[in-house]
Design a protein around this motif. Structure first.
Motif, short mmCIF file in Angstrom:
data_model
loop_
_atom_site.label_atom_id
_atom_site.label_comp_id
_atom_site.label_asym_id
_atom_site.label_seq_id
_atom_site.Cartn_x
_atom_site.Cartn_y
_atom_site.Cartn_z
N SER A 77 6.69 -56.41 -12.72
CA SER A 77 5.85 -57.15 -11.79
C SER A 77 4.57 -56.36 -11.53
O SER A 77 4.63 -55.18 -11.20
CB SER A 77 6.62 -57.36 -10.49
N GLY A 78 3.43 -56.99 -11.74
CA GLY A 78 2.15 -56.32 -11.49
C GLY A 78 1.65 -55.46 -12.63
O GLY A 78 0.55 -54.92 -12.57
N GLU A 79 2.42 -55.37 -13.69
CA GLU A 79 2.06 -54.48 -14.79
C GLU A 79 1.24 -55.20 -15.86
O GLU A 79 1.37 -56.41 -16.04
CB GLU A 79 3.35 -53.92 -15.42
N ILE A 80 0.41 -54.44 -16.55
CA ILE A 80 -0.29 -54.95 -17.73
C ILE A 80 0.14 -54.09 -18.90
O ILE A 80 0.03 -52.86 -18.85
CB ILE A 80 -1.82 -54.86 -17.57
N VAL A 81 0.66 -54.72 -19.95
CA VAL A 81 1.09 -53.98 -21.14
C VAL A 81 0.17 -54.38 -22.28
O VAL A 81 -0.11 -55.57 -22.48
CB VAL A 81 2.56 -54.30 -21.48
N GLU A 116 -0.31 -50.40 -17.81
CA GLU A 116 -1.12 -50.19 -16.62
C GLU A 116 -0.42 -50.77 -15.40
O GLU A 116 -0.01 -51.92 -15.40
CB GLU A 116 -2.48 -50.87 -16.81
N LEU A 117 -0.28 -49.94 -14.38
CA LEU A 117 0.35 -50.39 -13.14
C LEU A 117 -0.42 -49.79 -11.97
O LEU A 117 -0.66 -48.58 -11.95
CB LEU A 117 1.82 -49.95 -13.11
N ASP A 118 -0.84 -50.62 -11.04
CA ASP A 118 -1.64 -50.18 -9.89
C ASP A 118 -2.86 -49.36 -10.33
O ASP A 118 -3.16 -48.32 -9.74
CB ASP A 118 -0.78 -49.31 -8.94
N GLY A 119 -3.52 -49.80 -11.38
CA GLY A 119 -4.72 -49.12 -11.84
C GLY A 119 -4.46 -47.85 -12.64
O GLY A 119 -5.39 -47.24 -13.17
N GLN A 120 -3.21 -47.44 -12.74
CA GLN A 120 -2.85 -46.24 -13.49
C GLN A 120 -2.51 -46.61 -14.93
O GLN A 120 -1.58 -47.38 -15.14
CB GLN A 120 -1.60 -45.61 -12.87
N VAL A 121 -3.23 -46.05 -15.88
CA VAL A 121 -2.96 -46.37 -17.28
C VAL A 121 -2.12 -45.25 -17.91
O VAL A 121 -2.49 -44.09 -17.85
CB VAL A 121 -4.27 -46.56 -18.07
N THR A 122 -0.99 -45.62 -18.47
CA THR A 122 -0.13 -44.65 -19.14
C THR A 122 -0.10 -44.96 -20.62
O THR A 122 0.41 -46.00 -21.03
CB THR A 122 1.31 -44.73 -18.57
N PRO A 123 -0.64 -44.06 -21.44
CA PRO A 123 -0.55 -44.30 -22.88
C PRO A 123 0.91 -44.24 -23.32
O PRO A 123 1.70 -43.46 -22.79
CB PRO A 123 -1.34 -43.14 -23.51
N GLU A 124 1.26 -45.06 -24.29
CA GLU A 124 2.64 -45.11 -24.76
C GLU A 124 2.93 -43.86 -25.60
O GLU A 124 2.24 -43.59 -26.57
CB GLU A 124 2.85 -46.38 -25.59
N PRO A 125 3.94 -43.09 -25.21
CA PRO A 125 4.21 -41.86 -25.95
C PRO A 125 4.86 -42.08 -27.32
O PRO A 125 4.74 -41.24 -28.21
CB PRO A 125 5.15 -41.09 -25.03
N LEU A 126 5.53 -43.22 -27.49
CA LEU A 126 6.31 -43.44 -28.72
C LEU A 126 5.54 -44.24 -29.75
O LEU A 126 5.02 -45.31 -29.44
CB LEU A 126 7.57 -44.24 -28.40
N LEU A 127 5.54 -43.75 -30.98
CA LEU A 127 5.00 -44.57 -32.07
C LEU A 127 6.19 -45.32 -32.66
O LEU A 127 7.06 -44.74 -33.29
CB LEU A 127 4.33 -43.67 -33.10
#
Ligand code: C2O
Ligand code: CU
Ligand code: CU
Length: 510
Positions: free
Chosen positions: A473-477, A452-463
């Motif tokens: 910086s500023g990211e939530i993983v 998640e960065l700037d309120g945008q959540v990106t699902p992880e494409p890789l298993l």
């Protein structure tokens, strides 16, 4: 003594120029810092910059060396037994023959490669012939905490111990080992202590493809050939040496297999340097991460971004036309502080494709579409939140910078979290600082769920199974993981200077 004082305060004293960027120059910083109490001691903890050897001082262009293997002395099937001795060793790596004193495992740079099968029992006697306490930490491997080289279990200078563990099935992958003593990890690694570890499986879907091992590390040498001490820039941003090496060689030459396809295992064994690798004309197929093969290959990659301590397995196919191509690492913007000199791309290695036989290339079989079964970790039973932050302080009259986990500095006496064995946990790592920090946790491989960065959540494409993930910086993983052993585990930023400065916590598994 002053050195010790520096470690105890676990803070980074800031010096005046050239590292002091505008962000730091604001406010009450006096012009003449040398006049401030406490300033004198600062320079020994993190030395002022020394004159460095020019990059050409190390010869380039030799054939890529194969990694030295640690010889198994056991006659029992399924048991790997050997000795690793950490000791000072003098080696001439500069062209003019000037010797450099390294600290190395079994006199080898990088440390010898340990190769075992899943299910094997590993028994390593560790002899510490260093002038400091040390441990061997088995980075990424699922070993019990008591055998994992925690800072709590330091082997004193002159001491020895045996590490013993049995590797479970389904852990084939690309790992490494390095020291982890409290306060000395960064120094011991930059002096040369780091080795490689590969766990193999009987049913390798990529069997038959010639394999290469590329260990990327760096080295910072003074003009006199000595290993340079860390300066303020190193302490703040993580140490990056002027020599970017592969298998401890500067820009060696890899003569590509005539068949036209190779499997590369790449280690980023740098203290802090991130890698952004490209090989003009060729594309990479990513087949594995830290904890082994992916479920499916990812084709057509032109760049590989590797955070410090991360590993990857890629398939490289020779471009048509042959010739020599450089494997280049481009600078990575990771929020360095202060006045960092401009960075430019570095050619790590030259790949010589001229031996490739085009008719064999045309006849290459297809890569398998699936590599391995990876079960997504299921329902979450517990959550943890880790916040990385940086803080300025003027404690003791020294202008310093702290690298913190949940607002605190590492304390061996303090348990930060409790986890239950065999429970799926969601760990949220929030980077509230200005710099990128690569997150690492001991004893497990995790699955990245989303970023998640700037309120945008990106699902992880890789298993994929990993033990390293960058946090910008500023990211939530968010990652999922399960601890399979009881005991104490460390988690930390793997920029070793930050880990050393206390950007680390511990979780007790019960
Ligand atoms: Cu490479 Cu605490 O680890
Ligand atoms: Cu580790
Ligand atoms: Cu960090």
């Amino acid at each position: 003594m002053q050195r010790r004082q520096f470690i105890q305060t676990s803070s980074i004293a800031l010096s005046t120029s050239p590292w002091l960027g505008n962000a730091w120059a604001q406010g009450s910083m006096p012009h003449n810092m040398a006049a401030m109490p406490g300033m004198a001691g600062m320079h020994s903890g993190a030395a002022a910059a020394t004159a460095l050897a020019p990059v050409e001082a190390m010869a380039a262009g030799a054939p890529l060396a194969e990694l030295k293997k640690l010889v198994n002395t056991s006659r029992q099937p399924g048991v790997f037994r050997a000795t690793l001795r950490a000791a000072p060793v003098s080696l001439a790596v500069m062209k003019d023959g000037t010797p450099t004193e390294f600290w190395a495992y079994n006199n080898s740079l990088p440390g010898p490669l340990i190769e075992v099968m899943e299910g094997d029992t590993v028994e390593i006697e560790f002899i510490n012939a260093l002038p400091q306490p040390s441990t061997i930490h088995w980075h990424g491997l699922p070993v019990p905490p008591a055998q994992d080289g925690n800072p709590q279990d330091a082997v004193p200078a002159g001491g020895r111990r045996v590490y013993r563990f049995k590797l479970p099935l389904n852990c084939a992958g690309t790992y490494w080992y390095h020291p982890h003593p409290h306060g000395f990890t960064a120094e011991q690694v930059y002096r040369g202590l780091a080795g490689l570890f590969i766990v193999r499986t009987k049913n390798d879907p990529l069997k038959g493809i010639p394999e290469r091992h590329l260990v990327c590390s760096d080295l910072k040498l003074g003009a006199d050939g000595h290993i340079a001490a860390n300066d303020m820039n190193d302490e703040m941003n993580g140490r990056e040496g002027q020599f970017a090496l592969v298998n401890a060689q500067r820009q060696p030459v890899l003569t590509f297999d005539a068949g036209g396809r190779e499997r590369w295992r790449i280690w980023n064994a740098n203290s802090a340097r991130y890698l952004r690798l490209s090989l003009p004309g060729a594309t990479f197929t990513l087949v594995g991460t830290d904890g082994g093969l992916l479920a499916k290959p990812v084709t057509g990659l032109t760049e590989l971004l590797m955070t410090a301590a991360e590993r990857m397995e890629v398939i490289v196919e020779a471009p048509m036309g042959g010739g020599k191509v450089g494997l280049v690492t481009a600078p990575v913007e990771r929020g360095k502080m202060g006045e960092v000199p401009p960075e430019s791309p570095i050619t790590l290695l030259d790949v010589d494709f001229s031996a490739v036989q085009p008719e064999r290339l045309a006849a290459l079989p297809k890569l398998p579409g699936t590599l391995r079964r990876i079960q997504p970790l299921g329902a979450v039973k517990a959550k943890k939140r880790v916040v990385f932050s940086e803080e300025m302080s003027m404690a003791g009259g020294v202008h310093s910078m702290k690298f913190l986990v949940n607002g605190q500095n590492f304390n061996m006496q303090r348990v930060d979290f409790t986890s239950r064995i065999n429970e799926v946990e969601l760990w949220e790592i929030a980077n509230e600082s200005d710099m990128d920090h690569p997150f690492h946790i001991h004893g497990v491989q995790f699955q990245v769920v989303e970023r998640e960065l700037d309120g945008q959540v990106t699902p992880e494409p890789l298993l994929a199974w990993r033990d390293m993930v960058n946090t910008r910086s500023g990211e939530i993983v968010r990652v999922k993981l399960v601890q399979r052993h009881k005991g104490l585990r460390m988690f930390h930023c793997h920029i070793l200077e930050h880990e050393n400065a206390g950007m680390m916590g511990q979780v007790n598994v019960i």
